[in-house]
Enzyme design. Structure first.
Site, mmCIF file in Angstrom:
data_model
loop_
_atom_site.group_PDB
_atom_site.id
_atom_site.type_symbol
_atom_site.label_atom_id
_atom_site.label_comp_id
_atom_site.label_asym_id
_atom_site.label_seq_id
_atom_site.Cartn_x
_atom_site.Cartn_y
_atom_site.Cartn_z
ATOM 1 C CD GLU A 211 -37.945 -100.935 -21.339
ATOM 2 O OE1 GLU A 211 -38.079 -101.041 -22.613
ATOM 3 O OE2 GLU A 211 -38.872 -101.421 -20.531
ATOM 4 N N GLY A 212 -33.544 -101.447 -23.778
ATOM 5 C CA GLY A 212 -32.335 -101.042 -24.640
ATOM 6 C C GLY A 212 -31.124 -100.451 -23.818
#
Length: 579
Positions: A437-438
């Site tokens: 998620e990043g």
């Protein structure tokens, strides 16, 4: 040898006193029927599900893992039954709108639910964790027909969604993706390409799976400006299989009960979500929710690590401690929680995990206020603060979740390294949250370059103003918080000045700046907790723990801020290039 009990007492303190959420709910028509007794009842039921249903499957799901055969995936034994129980309990509907079959409860209650789910069984919760973000994305950007078709199915738990971004050559840089979409005569699109690292890309929990897929149109511009978002179901409306295939699953360090899939789209039918070539804007509605949830994974791991390490340290006897609490008789060997090194570790676990809870729930509460506050100015302010906190919650929380799990394993000694004591699973499971998620490095760049430098420090000034309000309220640690705010303000001025002459400087210090802000947020959390707990101690001795943890934080953990400030100052020296 592993257990989890939801920290309901601390959750109540955060909701009732730290956030004063019931008073906020009473001012909002959307939550007018939500009060503290209802909120506590919801949390008690969530605790029963987490501890009674999910926690017993945590270790067995890790040992068994998922099984792939001929494009089909079987989850570990018990997962499918647990999902049915999850759906029957109405948990997918908790924070969704009533018009789609949801319960319409605040997102801060969903945050508490997510913490419990991730703490009790991270792998299982990977299947359910993305659902609310997908719901919000479709609610905001999908055409009316698709909203009517799929939103009730997500809310009911009939369908579980996925997020399909990553490709072999396109990880953090999604602008490199090659998956393509071609318009058909009926207005749908055919998608062709491959995706990997797709959590829950194939499983046996639901018959249908809803893939949200990033792809390029034939005439799309290069880079991130040419990406569109598509909804691609596993099954079409006539019940037939869409042209989506699971080519395999990853064999991973942790969360082994979660199916991490490689998917092939071979002319799969899908529908455009949002505007063409503006897929990232639509997807970020989902990503921001996902990043909050990932941060709560870090909190869940920290809490589980704290609980199990504390229980073990009370029972394990080794050597005589240098000192004992008053009234405790000498013995040949003492419980290790009397020994100073172990007390330091355990107090750190407790103070950080409880501080993270206050900040994490505040982030979710701000999302509620951003949508439902009475005044537009209040909604905008809450949205800006939530946007600023999101990368900190994602990165700082997950970093602490992993490092606190490692510190907890040290409490177990050699036993912690064995599968008999599942703290080693907690350590393995927690590591991925720092990556997906990043990655945390990207979160740090987002915070400093976009959220601070990008808006001239306006959002950060609003956050510091919140801290200054706490300073004005008084309390034992108000002066410490005031000094810390002044140090941050001075530091940020220097960062702005140095960034003008050295374009790489913000990138060199972004990680340290994010961690500095994380520790400052914990200082705010404990200054506020101490001030609120002090008068309540007369009624309930439980609040002494809050005062003790606040004292420990400001004595032993606050120097973490000095370390980060020193590193930021030292990073004015340029980095050498590797040969």
């Amino acid at each position: 040898m592993w257990q989890y009990q939801a920290p309901l007492r601390d959750m109540r303190f955060v909701l009732e006193h730290w956030l004063q959420a019931p008073a906020s709910w009473a001012e909002s028509p959307a939550f007018a029927e939500v009060d503290l007794p209802l909120a506590l009842q919801v949390l008690e039921e969530a605790a029963r599900f987490s501890s009674g249903v999910l926690a017993p499957l945590n270790a067995s799901g890790d040992r068994q893992g998922c099984r792939w055969q001929a494009g089909e995936v079987r989850t570990p034994d018990g997962f499918a039954a647990a999902y049915r129980t999850y759906v029957e309990g109405g948990w997918p509907a908790l924070a969704c709108a009533p018009e789609h079959g949801g319960q319409g409860l605040p997102q801060v209650l969903d945050a508490a639910l997510q913490e419990m789910l991730y703490a009790s069984n991270h792998a299982f919760s990977m299947y359910t964790g993305i659902a609310h973000g997908a719901y919000l994305c479709l609610q905001a950007h999908a055409p009316q027909a698709l909203r009517e078709r799929y939103l009730p199915a997500i809310v009911s738990g009939e369908i579980l969604p996925t997020m399909c971004l990553t490709e072999p050559q396109a990880g953090s840089d999604v602008g490199l993706l090659r998956c393509r979409a071609e318009l058909q005569d009926d207005g749908s699109y055919h998608l062709t390409g491959s995706k990997l690292f797709i959590s829950g890309g194939e499983h046996d929990l639901t018959d249908d799976i809803l893939h949200l897929v990033l792809a390029r149109l034939p005439d799309a511009p290069a880079g991130t400006r040419g990406i569109s978002l598509f909804l691609v179901p596993k099954r079409l409306d006539d019940g037939s299989r869409n042209a989506v295939r699971c080519d395999g699953i990853e064999h991973k360090m942790g969360i082994r009960g979660s199916a991490t899939c490689s998917l092939s789209f071979d002319g799969a039918q899908g529908w455009l979500i949002g505007e063409a070539n503006h897929g990232l804007a639509a997807l970020f509605v989902m990503m921001n929710s996902a990043r909050l949830h990932v941060g709560l994974q870090g909190l869940g791991h920290a809490e589980a690590a704290w609980q199990n390490a504390a229980d073990y340290a009370r029972e394990r006897r080794q050597m005589r401690a240098p000192a004992r609490p008053e009234g405790v008789a000498a013995a040949p060997a003492d419980p290790i929680h009397y020994h100073p090194a172990m007390r330091l570790a355990l107090l750190r676990l407790r103070a950080v995990s409880q501080g993270l809870r206050a900040i994490g729930y505040w982030g979710a509460h701000l999302l509620d206020q951003a949508e439902y506050a009475a005044l537009e100015s209040e909604r905008q302010r809450a949205a800006r603060l939530a946007g600023l906190l999101t990368p900190v919650i994602k990165a700082f929380f997950t970093d602490q979740g992993f490092h606190l799990a490692s510190e907890a394993l040290q409490v177990f000694g050699g036993y912690g390294y064995t599968a008999e004591y599942a703290i080693e699973q907690t350590l393995r499971d927690s590591r991925i949250a720092m990556i997906y998620e990043g990655s945390n490095e990207i979160q740090a760049n987002d915070l400093l370059l976009r959220k601070v430098l990008g808006d001239g420090g306006a959002a950060l000034d609003e956050l510091l103003a919140v801290f200054e309000q706490e300073v004005a309220a008084g309390g034992e640690y108000a002066d410490s918080l005031k000094k810390l705010c002044a140090n941050v303000q001075g530091l940020v001025k220097g960062i702005f000045a140095n960034a003008e002459s050295d374009s790489e400087y913000p990138y060199r210090i972004a990680g340290d700046f994010l961690h500095l802000l994380g520790w400052v947020l914990l200082a705010f959390a404990w200054a506020r907790s101490s001030r609120l707990a002090a008068p309540l101690l007369v009624e309930d001795p439980w609040y002494q723990e809050k005062l003790d943890s606040a004292g420990f934080f400001f004595t032993y953990l606050l120097p973490e801020t000095e370390l980060r400030i020193a590193r930021i100052e030292a990073a004015r020296a340029p980095l050498a290039f590797l040969a």
